[in-house]
Design a protein around this motif. Structure first.
Motif, mmCIF file in Angstrom:
data_model
loop_
_atom_site.group_PDB
_atom_site.id
_atom_site.type_symbol
_atom_site.label_atom_id
_atom_site.label_comp_id
_atom_site.label_asym_id
_atom_site.label_seq_id
_atom_site.Cartn_x
_atom_site.Cartn_y
_atom_site.Cartn_z
ATOM 1 N N GLY A 115 0.999 3.351 -3.230
ATOM 2 C CA GLY A 115 0.391 4.647 -2.933
ATOM 3 C C GLY A 115 1.339 5.803 -3.160
ATOM 4 O O GLY A 115 0.917 6.907 -3.502
ATOM 5 N N SER A 116 2.622 5.552 -2.970
ATOM 6 C CA SER A 116 3.588 6.638 -3.176
ATOM 7 C C SER A 116 3.740 6.999 -4.654
ATOM 8 O O SER A 116 4.309 8.035 -4.975
ATOM 9 N N LEU A 168 2.102 7.073 4.491
ATOM 10 C CA LEU A 168 1.164 6.001 4.149
ATOM 11 C C LEU A 168 1.402 4.758 5.003
ATOM 12 O O LEU A 168 0.448 4.119 5.457
ATOM 13 N N THR A 189 5.891 10.612 1.581
ATOM 14 C CA THR A 189 4.587 10.011 1.325
ATOM 15 C C THR A 189 4.594 8.537 1.706
ATOM 16 O O THR A 189 3.632 8.050 2.297
ATOM 17 N N GLY A 201 0.804 -1.213 0.000
ATOM 18 C CA GLY A 201 0.000 0.000 0.000
ATOM 19 C C GLY A 201 0.837 1.263 0.000
ATOM 20 O O GLY A 201 0.528 2.220 -0.705
ATOM 21 N N SER A 202 1.904 1.244 0.782
ATOM 22 C CA SER A 202 2.715 2.471 0.847
ATOM 23 C C SER A 202 3.593 2.634 -0.389
ATOM 24 O O SER A 202 3.813 3.768 -0.832
ATOM 25 N N LEU A 237 -1.401 3.116 7.296
ATOM 26 C CA LEU A 237 -1.902 1.795 6.901
ATOM 27 C C LEU A 237 -1.717 0.721 7.970
ATOM 28 O O LEU A 237 -2.287 -0.363 7.843
ATOM 29 N N SER A 278 1.470 8.064 -6.273
ATOM 30 C CA SER A 278 0.637 9.265 -6.426
ATOM 31 C C SER A 278 1.485 10.528 -6.457
ATOM 32 O O SER A 278 1.024 11.572 -6.922
#
Length: 112
Positions: free
Chosen positions: A30-31, A48, A44, A26-27, A52, A33
């Motif tokens: 997600g990073s 995250l 980020t 997820g991190s 999370l 982004s």
């Protein structure tokens, strides 16, 4: 009985790695982004991973209601073994999410 114990420990290990994967995956994903938002990617990732951790724990346990229901069944039924098993499963999921968080911190900061 032996098969039941084996299934329990395989479930505990599975929950550990699910939580680990949720935080790391997820991190890192997600990073991505940051390519669109212009935020610093390493900050980020850390943010995250921190956010999370609790969701990784919940995801690994398959939702909190089944765990709470099992603990309730153990308390009302007077079965201490059910309560201990649920606590161990929660701990394994927590350790997975925390180790995932530490790995992300290690990757983001480059410290050992």
């Amino acid at each position: 009985m032996n098969n039941e114990i084996s299934n329990f420990w395989s479930t505990a290990i599975l929950e550990f790695f699910i939580a680990l994967g949720v935080v790391i995956g997820g991190s890192t994903i997600g990073s991505l982004s940051t390519l669109l938002t212009g935020r610093p990617p390493l900050y980020t990732m850390e943010d995250l991973a921190s956010r999370l951790k609790i969701w990784a724990l919940v995801a690994a346990l398959g939702g909190t209601f089944s765990t709470i229901k099992a603990i309730e069944r153990g308390v009302l039924g007077g079965q201490l073994s059910i309560i201990i098993k649920q606590i161990i499963l929660i701990l394994f999921a927590y350790w997975g999410s925390h180790i995932g968080y530490l790995i992300i911190l290690l990757l983001a900061k480059g410290e050992g």
